[in-house]
Design an enzyme around this catalytic site. Structure first.
Site, PDB file in Angstrom:
ATOM      1  CB  CYS A   1     -39.316   1.198 -12.764  1.00 36.15           C
ATOM      2  SG  CYS A   1     -38.854   0.652 -14.262  1.00 36.15           S
TER       3      CYS A   1
HETATM    4  N1  NAP Z   1     -40.603   4.912 -16.859  1.00 32.92           N
HETATM    5  C1  NAP Z   1     -39.875   5.079 -16.333  1.00 32.92           C
HETATM    6  O1  NAP Z   1     -41.218   4.285 -15.184  1.00 32.92           O
HETATM    7  C2  NAP Z   1     -38.700   5.072 -15.500  1.00 32.92           C
HETATM    8  C3  NAP Z   1     -38.422   4.249 -14.820  1.00 32.92           C
HETATM    9  C4  NAP Z   1     -36.723   4.076 -14.048  1.00 32.92           C
HETATM   10  C5  NAP Z   1     -36.108   4.719 -14.697  1.00 32.92           C
HETATM   11  N2  NAP Z   1     -36.154   4.797 -16.632  1.00 32.92           N
HETATM   12  C6  NAP Z   1     -35.580   5.136 -16.732  1.00 32.92           C
HETATM   13  O2  NAP Z   1     -35.324   7.055 -16.599  1.00 32.92           O
HETATM   14  C7  NAP Z   1     -34.813   7.731 -18.030  1.00 32.92           C
HETATM   15  C8  NAP Z   1     -36.072   8.136 -19.116  1.00 32.92           C
HETATM   16  O3  NAP Z   1     -36.927   7.993 -18.670  1.00 32.92           O
HETATM   17  P1  NAP Z   1     -38.050   8.787 -18.764  1.00 32.92           P
HETATM   18  O4  NAP Z   1     -39.436   7.670 -19.049  1.00 32.92           O
HETATM   19  O5  NAP Z   1     -38.833   9.570 -18.485  1.00 32.92           O
HETATM   20  O6  NAP Z   1     -38.376   8.459 -20.540  1.00 32.92           O
HETATM   21  P2  NAP Z   1     -39.182   9.516 -21.625  1.00 32.92           P
HETATM   22  O7  NAP Z   1     -39.955  10.579 -20.896  1.00 32.92           O
HETATM   23  O8  NAP Z   1     -38.263   8.769 -22.993  1.00 32.92           O
HETATM   24  O9  NAP Z   1     -37.899  11.071 -21.559  1.00 32.92           O
HETATM   25  C9  NAP Z   1     -36.888  11.163 -21.938  1.00 32.92           C
HETATM   26  C10 NAP Z   1     -36.322  12.590 -22.254  1.00 32.92           C
HETATM   27  O10 NAP Z   1     -34.891  12.918 -22.542  1.00 32.92           O
HETATM   28  C11 NAP Z   1     -34.807  13.862 -23.417  1.00 32.92           C
HETATM   29  N3  NAP Z   1     -33.852  13.392 -24.858  1.00 32.92           N
HETATM   30  C12 NAP Z   1     -33.958  12.558 -25.837  1.00 32.92           C
HETATM   31  N4  NAP Z   1     -32.880  12.231 -26.392  1.00 32.92           N
HETATM   32  C13 NAP Z   1     -32.300  13.049 -25.941  1.00 32.92           C
HETATM   33  C14 NAP Z   1     -31.230  13.471 -26.152  1.00 32.92           C
HETATM   34  N5  NAP Z   1     -30.408  13.284 -27.298  1.00 32.92           N
HETATM   35  N6  NAP Z   1     -30.257  14.584 -26.123  1.00 32.92           N
HETATM   36  C15 NAP Z   1     -31.019  15.192 -24.685  1.00 32.92           C
HETATM   37  N7  NAP Z   1     -31.648  14.700 -24.322  1.00 32.92           N
HETATM   38  C16 NAP Z   1     -32.845  13.689 -25.212  1.00 32.92           C
HETATM   39  C17 NAP Z   1     -36.129  13.965 -24.246  1.00 32.92           C
HETATM   40  O11 NAP Z   1     -36.499  15.369 -24.077  1.00 32.92           O
HETATM   41  P3  NAP Z   1     -36.810  16.100 -25.810  1.00 32.92           P
HETATM   42  O12 NAP Z   1     -36.452  14.556 -26.837  1.00 32.92           O
HETATM   43  O13 NAP Z   1     -37.431  16.852 -25.766  1.00 32.92           O
HETATM   44  O14 NAP Z   1     -35.730  16.937 -25.422  1.00 32.92           O
HETATM   45  C18 NAP Z   1     -37.318  13.998 -22.748  1.00 32.92           C
HETATM   46  O15 NAP Z   1     -37.328  14.523 -22.243  1.00 32.92           O
HETATM   47  C19 NAP Z   1     -33.898   6.371 -19.146  1.00 32.92           C
HETATM   48  O16 NAP Z   1     -33.446   5.810 -18.683  1.00 32.92           O
HETATM   49  C20 NAP Z   1     -35.540   5.356 -18.142  1.00 32.92           C
HETATM   50  O17 NAP Z   1     -35.038   4.247 -18.637  1.00 32.92           O
HETATM   51  C21 NAP Z   1     -37.592   5.422 -16.668  1.00 32.92           C
END
Ligand code: NAP
Length: 349
Positions: free
Chosen positions: A154
């Site tokens: 981001c």
């Molecule tokens: N938030 C932002 O603004 C943003 C922007 C750009 C990029 N990103 C990147 O995008 C990715 C997702 O970000 P997010 O903000 O959506 O994170 P988040 O809200 O923490 O969601 C992460 C997801 O990953 C799943 N997860 C966690 N551990 C897991 C495992 N061991 N196996 C399978 N599923 C697993 C979780 O599902 P369950 O625990 O329900 O299985 C949850 O649905 C990250 O790498 C982050 O750095 C985020």
């Protein structure tokens, strides 16, 4: 191959999180996409709308475990997973369908630099040979031919888009770049932590990751493509804002020549003339000018007194900084019109 005459099967891995649910919000309005599967390891069996009430009556599909999905029937997979987890799935599935990974696992140039900055062993070094950095404004042609796209971070999205034209036009001295960036709390993901606890964020403001944030190297590698010897060093400091979504970045760099401000505007407009999601603004953008949309708004100012170029860029971290950019990449990978599913007007107030 164009898939416009057929339904596109898309699945979201990690749909309980912020970016996964945001991808669902955008794909619901995509004319050709059918959301086939949405996964969560910890909430499997629940309805997606139980976890995300705004989707009641809109997307009530059950959450499944990732291993239950028939990958070979999917046209595209979104990995909305933490870094370190995405690489495990990409290793299993790469080459079987098109993958867009939102984590940082494949954004950098290779496993050595990844392990240095992420302090984690990379289990799928071969993925770097396939991965394309998914910034449509800079790498559209490569994305069109990719089967593994590393969706940008981001902060890097707002920072790189704000600086690439100036470096490409040799307007600024690369080693003088200072990036002062601020994000809302959704940037840290759905899981509550002490840092994002209401009383630690509300009416508060602080810097973090000073001098060592992982996005620093991502910005340097991408901006390096416009610099001599691919070398660009930036001073990057992120801050946590007491808002839920949005990123505002102000960058400063010493000008390499005297140039009137209107010529700088002209240079930026030309650089982004075919890009539907970049808006060059006449005044500094605010977070609410882009909230909920896939736009990156950019404003420029030449400071004649300090001889610096100041660039202000604003995005919604969950849309242009994550889910929207991922859908944009999907459109390009599948040969579709770039803007499909991404017509949201920013929400103000
Ligand atoms: N938030 C932002 O603004 C943003 C922007 C750009 C990029 N990103 C990147 O995008 C990715 C997702 O970000 P997010 O903000 O959506 O994170 P988040 O809200 O923490 O969601 C992460 C997801 O990953 C799943 N997860 C966690 N551990 C897991 C495992 N061991 N196996 C399978 N599923 C697993 C979780 O599902 P369950 O625990 O329900 O299985 C949850 O649905 C990250 O790498 C982050 O750095 C985020």
């Amino acid at each position: 191959m164009s898939l416009t005459n057929k339904k596109i099967n898309a699945s979201i891995i990690g749909a309980s999180g912020y970016t996964g649910s945001e991808i669902a919000r955008l794909l619901i309005n995509h004319p050709f996409v059918s959301i086939e599967h949405i996964t969560s390891e910890s909430h499997a069996g629940k309805a997606f709308s139980d976890l995300h009430p705004p989707f009641v009556g809109i997307l009530d599909l059950p959450l499944e475990r990732a291993e239950e999905i028939d990958i070979d029937k999917q046209d595209v997979l979104f990995l909305a997973l933490p870094h370190g987890v995405s690489m495990e799935y990409a290793r299993q599935w790469q080459g079987r369908t098109k993958i867009i990974d939102l984590s940082g696992d494949f954004r950098l140039t290779g496993p050595v630099v990844y392990e240095h900055w992420y302090k984690k062993r990379h289990v799928y070094a071969g993925g770097f040979d396939h991965a394309v950095y998914g910034m449509p404004e800079l790498h559209g042609n490569a994305i069109a031919n990719a089967d593994l796209v590393a969706n940008p971070g981001c902060y890097p999205t707002a920072s790189i888009l704000g600086l690439a034209p100036a470096l490409a036009g040799k307007l600024i001295q690369a080693h003088t770049i200072i990036i002062d960036a601020k994000s809302g709390t959704t940037g840290a993901g759905v899981k509550a932590s002490e840092t994002t606890h209401f009383s630690n964020v509300n009416e508060n403001f602080r810097a973090y990751g000073i001098g060592n944030h992982r996005h620093t190297i991502e910005i340097e590698e991408q901006l390096g493509l416009f610099c001599e010897g691919n070398r660009c060093l930036v001073q990057f400091t992120p801050h946590l804002l007491p808002v839920d979504r949005g990123i505002l970045v102000t960058t400063y760099a010493a000008l390499s020549k005297d140039i009137p401000e209107d010529q700088v505007f002209e240079m930026y407009r030309k650089f982004y003339q075919d890009q539907p999601f970049i808006r060059i603004r006449k005044e500094a953008p605010s977070l609410k000018d882009v909230r909920g949309s896939n736009y990156c708004d950019i404003y420029l100012q030449v400071d004649d007194r300090t001889k610096r170029l100041i660039v202000v860029s604003a995005i919604d971290n969950l849309v242009k900084g994550a889910a929207g950019q991922a859908v944009h990449n999907m459109n390009i990978m599948l040969g579709l019109e770039q803007t499909l599913g991404l017509g949201q007007v920013p929400m103000k107030p």
